[in-house]
Design an enzyme around this catalytic site. Structure first.
Site, PDB file in Angstrom:
ATOM      1  N   GLU A 190      10.293  16.712  14.165  1.00 54.34           N
ATOM      2  CA  GLU A 190      10.915  16.448  12.866  1.00 54.34           C
ATOM      3  C   GLU A 190      10.503  17.588  11.935  1.00 54.34           C
ATOM      4  O   GLU A 190       9.310  17.800  11.708  1.00 54.34           O
ATOM      5  CB  GLU A 190      10.371  15.099  12.372  1.00 54.34           C
ATOM      6  CG  GLU A 190      11.209  14.428  11.349  1.00 54.34           C
ATOM      7  CD  GLU A 190      10.636  13.055  10.954  1.00 54.34           C
ATOM      8  OE1 GLU A 190       9.462  12.761  11.248  1.00 54.34           O
ATOM      9  OE2 GLU A 190      11.392  12.304  10.338  1.00 54.34           O
ATOM     10  N   GLU A 244       9.934   1.440  10.357  1.00 59.51           N
ATOM     11  CA  GLU A 244      10.930   2.475  10.027  1.00 59.51           C
ATOM     12  C   GLU A 244      10.235   3.811  10.238  1.00 59.51           C
ATOM     13  O   GLU A 244       9.427   4.228   9.421  1.00 59.51           O
ATOM     14  CB  GLU A 244      11.403   2.327   8.577  1.00 59.51           C
ATOM     15  CG  GLU A 244      12.125   1.020   8.278  1.00 59.51           C
ATOM     16  CD  GLU A 244      13.532   0.960   8.848  1.00 59.51           C
ATOM     17  OE1 GLU A 244      14.031   1.985   9.339  1.00 59.51           O
ATOM     18  OE2 GLU A 244      14.132  -0.133   8.819  1.00 59.51           O
ATOM     19  N   LYS A 290       0.853  -1.191   0.000  1.00 59.81           N
ATOM     20  CA  LYS A 290       0.000   0.000   0.000  1.00 59.81           C
ATOM     21  C   LYS A 290       0.887   1.238   0.000  1.00 59.81           C
ATOM     22  O   LYS A 290       1.433   1.622   1.032  1.00 59.81           O
ATOM     23  CB  LYS A 290      -0.910   0.026   1.241  1.00 59.81           C
ATOM     24  CG  LYS A 290      -2.030   1.047   1.074  1.00 59.81           C
ATOM     25  CD  LYS A 290      -2.511   1.649   2.373  1.00 59.81           C
ATOM     26  CE  LYS A 290      -1.586   2.677   2.933  1.00 59.81           C
ATOM     27  NZ  LYS A 290      -1.354   3.872   2.087  1.00 59.81           N
ATOM     28  N   CYS A 310      13.714  11.029   6.518  1.00 59.35           N
ATOM     29  CA  CYS A 310      13.811  10.630   7.926  1.00 59.35           C
ATOM     30  C   CYS A 310      15.244  10.779   8.408  1.00 59.35           C
ATOM     31  O   CYS A 310      15.497  10.966   9.587  1.00 59.35           O
ATOM     32  CB  CYS A 310      13.340   9.190   8.087  1.00 59.35           C
ATOM     33  SG  CYS A 310      14.187   8.080   6.956  1.00 59.35           S
TER      34      CYS A 310
HETATM   35  P1  NAP Z   1       2.540   8.722   7.542  1.00 58.40           P
HETATM   36  O1  NAP Z   1       1.534   9.777   7.537  1.00 58.40           O
HETATM   37  O2  NAP Z   1       2.767   7.945   8.773  1.00 58.40           O
HETATM   38  O3  NAP Z   1       2.154   7.772   6.324  1.00 58.40           O
HETATM   39  C1  NAP Z   1       2.930   6.658   5.966  1.00 58.40           C
HETATM   40  C2  NAP Z   1       2.039   5.624   5.326  1.00 58.40           C
HETATM   41  O4  NAP Z   1       1.073   5.191   6.274  1.00 58.40           O
HETATM   42  C3  NAP Z   1       1.256   6.106   4.117  1.00 58.40           C
HETATM   43  O5  NAP Z   1       1.141   5.049   3.205  1.00 58.40           O
HETATM   44  C4  NAP Z   1      -0.086   6.453   4.721  1.00 58.40           C
HETATM   45  O6  NAP Z   1      -1.156   6.388   3.809  1.00 58.40           O
HETATM   46  C5  NAP Z   1      -0.225   5.358   5.734  1.00 58.40           C
HETATM   47  N1  NAP Z   1      -1.152   5.660   6.808  1.00 58.40           N
HETATM   48  C6  NAP Z   1      -1.490   6.858   7.314  1.00 58.40           C
HETATM   49  N2  NAP Z   1      -2.378   6.704   8.321  1.00 58.40           N
HETATM   50  C7  NAP Z   1      -2.609   5.370   8.420  1.00 58.40           C
HETATM   51  C8  NAP Z   1      -3.428   4.578   9.258  1.00 58.40           C
HETATM   52  N3  NAP Z   1      -4.190   5.115  10.201  1.00 58.40           N
HETATM   53  N4  NAP Z   1      -3.417   3.241   9.110  1.00 58.40           N
HETATM   54  C9  NAP Z   1      -2.647   2.679   8.150  1.00 58.40           C
HETATM   55  N5  NAP Z   1      -1.847   3.381   7.317  1.00 58.40           N
HETATM   56  C10 NAP Z   1      -1.829   4.707   7.460  1.00 58.40           C
HETATM   57  O7  NAP Z   1       3.985   9.249   7.141  1.00 58.40           O
HETATM   58  P2  NAP Z   1       4.382  10.143   5.914  1.00 58.40           P
HETATM   59  O8  NAP Z   1       3.994  11.533   6.221  1.00 58.40           O
HETATM   60  O9  NAP Z   1       3.897   9.533   4.638  1.00 58.40           O
HETATM   61  O10 NAP Z   1       5.954   9.968   5.896  1.00 58.40           O
HETATM   62  C11 NAP Z   1       6.786  10.770   6.625  1.00 58.40           C
HETATM   63  C12 NAP Z   1       7.267  10.055   7.863  1.00 58.40           C
HETATM   64  O11 NAP Z   1       7.910   8.836   7.475  1.00 58.40           O
HETATM   65  C13 NAP Z   1       8.311  10.837   8.608  1.00 58.40           C
HETATM   66  O12 NAP Z   1       8.067  10.751   9.990  1.00 58.40           O
HETATM   67  C14 NAP Z   1       9.605  10.119   8.251  1.00 58.40           C
HETATM   68  O13 NAP Z   1      10.638  10.263   9.195  1.00 58.40           O
HETATM   69  C15 NAP Z   1       9.157   8.723   8.135  1.00 58.40           C
HETATM   70  N6  NAP Z   1      10.092   7.937   7.324  1.00 58.40           N
HETATM   71  C16 NAP Z   1      10.888   7.042   7.960  1.00 58.40           C
HETATM   72  C17 NAP Z   1      11.810   6.320   7.235  1.00 58.40           C
HETATM   73  C18 NAP Z   1      12.710   5.337   7.917  1.00 58.40           C
HETATM   74  O14 NAP Z   1      13.285   4.525   7.206  1.00 58.40           O
HETATM   75  N7  NAP Z   1      12.849   5.366   9.226  1.00 58.40           N
HETATM   76  C19 NAP Z   1      11.917   6.507   5.850  1.00 58.40           C
HETATM   77  C20 NAP Z   1      11.079   7.433   5.233  1.00 58.40           C
HETATM   78  C21 NAP Z   1      10.159   8.142   5.993  1.00 58.40           C
HETATM   79  P3  NAP Z   1      -1.852   7.733   3.266  1.00 58.40           P
HETATM   80  O15 NAP Z   1      -0.913   8.287   2.306  1.00 58.40           O
HETATM   81  O16 NAP Z   1      -3.098   7.270   2.660  1.00 58.40           O
HETATM   82  O17 NAP Z   1      -2.063   8.622   4.452  1.00 58.40           O
END
Ligand code: NAP
Length: 489
Positions: free
Chosen positions: A390, A259, A183, A293
């Site tokens: 962040e 992650e 997804k 991240c």
């Molecule tokens: P996010 O809002 O947590 O979304 C990540 C994924 O989760 C998306 O596919 C999102 O889908 C989905 N999602 C959101 N709410 C959900 C729920 N209630 N249940 C199931 N899935 C859900 O994060 P983001 O804004 O896309 O990404 C940024 C974050 O990712 C930052 O905090 C960054 O540090 C972190 N990150 C970490 C790494 C690592 O390797 N540690 C790498 C890259 C990014 P939708 O798009 O439909 O909301």
């Protein structure tokens, strides 16, 4: 939009990929994908329902037995073909990523190279999974330890690295013999859809990789995670969502890889090569428009070199060119959406209210799309939100430290622990920092650490498990120990 862009967008599948078939969502619902540089919707794609999510898991479960028994060499060769196809289509994948996510084209090409490497790395790892055989210490039996695929997986990826975050999960899962439902983030699904087409062309059998795009991430994921047939959840995204998903995964006692968010310290000692530190700072902060991240979040600089460091970083940032990532010479693209711009601005305002100085930038850009000016802040006061949250935007926040203990205290003063960066010419000090900084990864005199051959992952609230490296495939394997009697007795 240019003709080549519209042709490319038209060629990207717009359906769900379930059981080897592209099909519309139940009820034919769709949603629009936006170019953050212009605010325009560039393509409508299928909006999966809970029913579609469960259908995708059905397909992954049906394909599991056959795929898990497919010889490792066959799986490896499919992955290798996928790597070749990604390389052959690098320009299309990069352009698509720039259109839906905003990063400059050169950086998108860099991500295609990085993301593609996971396919090659895990094609090589697939055939190297080994067990062991030996007598137990008492000599009364033989112990056999074998590795088995964990089962059907659910892989959720974020929008900031649309290709690499997908291949970093799909490749080891395929190599291990797992089937999956993928997804992608709803803001950047197109790159994953094109990747899926390439996996199909590479010979991934029907039902092994299933892809659902949806604006109902919460309910769809809850249904898939709550299904007793699922055995593994791998998530990359924010710590808040990760925590919620961990709670859901607890019901099925699922294997999980998480992650999550970061708050990387970038520590510069006064003995550092300042030119190299500035180069590293620019890479660690501005790669991916700061939306990484691994992005340096807090620049912790020894007081005696802090002014000079700030001066040189400001000089470099002043020369940046902001614009749509497809334009020649652009180094800073748009942020993903208006909320991201608002957040960057709030953090900057809070820091300024507490006494920080703006050296350059510090404002939203008054143009179409969601742009924030590349910014340098100095003298950021302890307690400022920008040091705790962040940033996920192109903002440098500089604080000063006095001695090594002070630097370690400030660097570790966060609930996150993904990566740290340290610049020093003193080898013993560098070694002490490896032992003292509470992060899963560290760049010692280097501003970018990501590599498919390395175990990527965090400590503390930054996550669980590792992606890439020799460790990456083990996230998708489970161990079995078998005891047999002593064959001589
Ligand atoms: P996010 O809002 O947590 O979304 C990540 C994924 O989760 C998306 O596919 C999102 O889908 C989905 N999602 C959101 N709410 C959900 C729920 N209630 N249940 C199931 N899935 C859900 O994060 P983001 O804004 O896309 O990404 C940024 C974050 O990712 C930052 O905090 C960054 O540090 C972190 N990150 C970490 C790494 C690592 O390797 N540690 C790498 C890259 C990014 P939708 O798009 O439909 O909301």
């Amino acid at each position: 939009m240019s003709t080549s862009e519209s042709d490319l967008l038209a060629s990207v599948p717009d359906g769900l990929y379930i059981g080897g078939r592209w099909r519309p969502a139940t009820g034919h619902t769709t949603f629009g994908v936006t170019d953050p540089a212009t605010g325009e919707v560039v393509k409508e794609i299928a909006d999966a329902t809970v029913e579609d999510g469960v259908a995708a898991l059905d397909a992954a479960c049906d394909a599991y037995e056959s795929w898990s028994r497919t010889p490792a060499r066959t799986r490896a060769e499919i992955l290798r073909r996928a790597f070749d196809l990604v390389r052959a289509r690098k320009d299309d994948l990069a352009l698509l990523m720039t259109i839906e996510m905003g990063k400059p084209l050169a950086e998108s090409l860099g991500e295609v190279a990085y993301g593609g490497e996971f396919l090659r790395w895990f094609s090589e790892e697939a055939a190297h999974v080994q067990g062991r055989y030996g007598a137990n210490p008492e000599g009364t039996g033989r112990m056999i330890v074998t590795q088995h695929p964990v089962g059907p997986c659910y892989l959720i990826t974020p929008w900031n690295f649309p290709l690499a975050m997908a291949t970093r999960k799909i490749a080891p899962a395929l190599a291990a013999g797992c089937t999956m439902v993928v997804k992608p983030a709803s803001q950047t699904p197109l790159t994953t859809l094109l990747l899926t087409r390439l996996l199909e062309d590479a010979g991934v059998p029907a039902g092994v990789v299933n892809v659902i795009t949806t604006t109902a991430s919460g309910p769809v994921s809850e249904a898939v995670i709550g299904d007793p047939r699922l055995r593994k959840l791998s998530f990359t995204g924010s710590t808040d969502v990760g925590r919620r998903l961990l709670a859901q995964a607890a019901t099925g006692v699922l294997r999980t890889s998480m992650e999550l968010g970061g708050n990387a310290p970038f520590v510069v000692f006064d003995d550092a090569d300042l030119d190299k530190a500035v180069d590293g700072a620019i890479a660690a902060k501005f790669r991916n428009i700061g939306e990484a991240c691994t992005a340096a979040n807090r620049f912790i600089v020894q007081a005696s070199v802090a002014d000079e460091f700030a001066r040189r970083v400001t000089e470099r940032v002043t020369a940046f060119r902001t614009g749509r990532g497809t334009e020649e010479g652009v180094t800073i693209g748009p942020l993903i959406d208006a909320r991201a711009v608002e957040k960057a601005d709030e953090l900057v305002r809070d820091a300024v209210d507490r006494g920080a100085s703006i050296r350059v930038g510090g404002e939203k850009l008054d143009r179409a799309g969601t742009f924030y000016a590349a910014t340098v802040l100095t003298d950021v006061a302890p307690g400022s939100r920008i040091l705790r949250d962040e940033i996920f935007g192109p903002v440098v926040a500089i604080v000063r430290f006095t001695d090594e203990d002070d630097a370690v205290r400030i660097a570790n003063d966060t609930e996150f622990g993904l990566v740290s960066y340290v610049y020093t010419r003193d080898l013993a000090r560098g070694q002490r920092m490896i032992e003292r900084l509470e992060t899963g990864m560290m760049g010692l005199n280097v501003g970018v650490v990501s590599n498919p051959a390395a175990p990527f992952g965090g400590w503390k609230l930054s996550g669980l498990g590792r992606e890439g490296g020799a460790e990456g495939i083990h996230e998708y394997l489970q161990t079995k120990y078998t005891l047999t009697p002593d064959p001589f007795s």
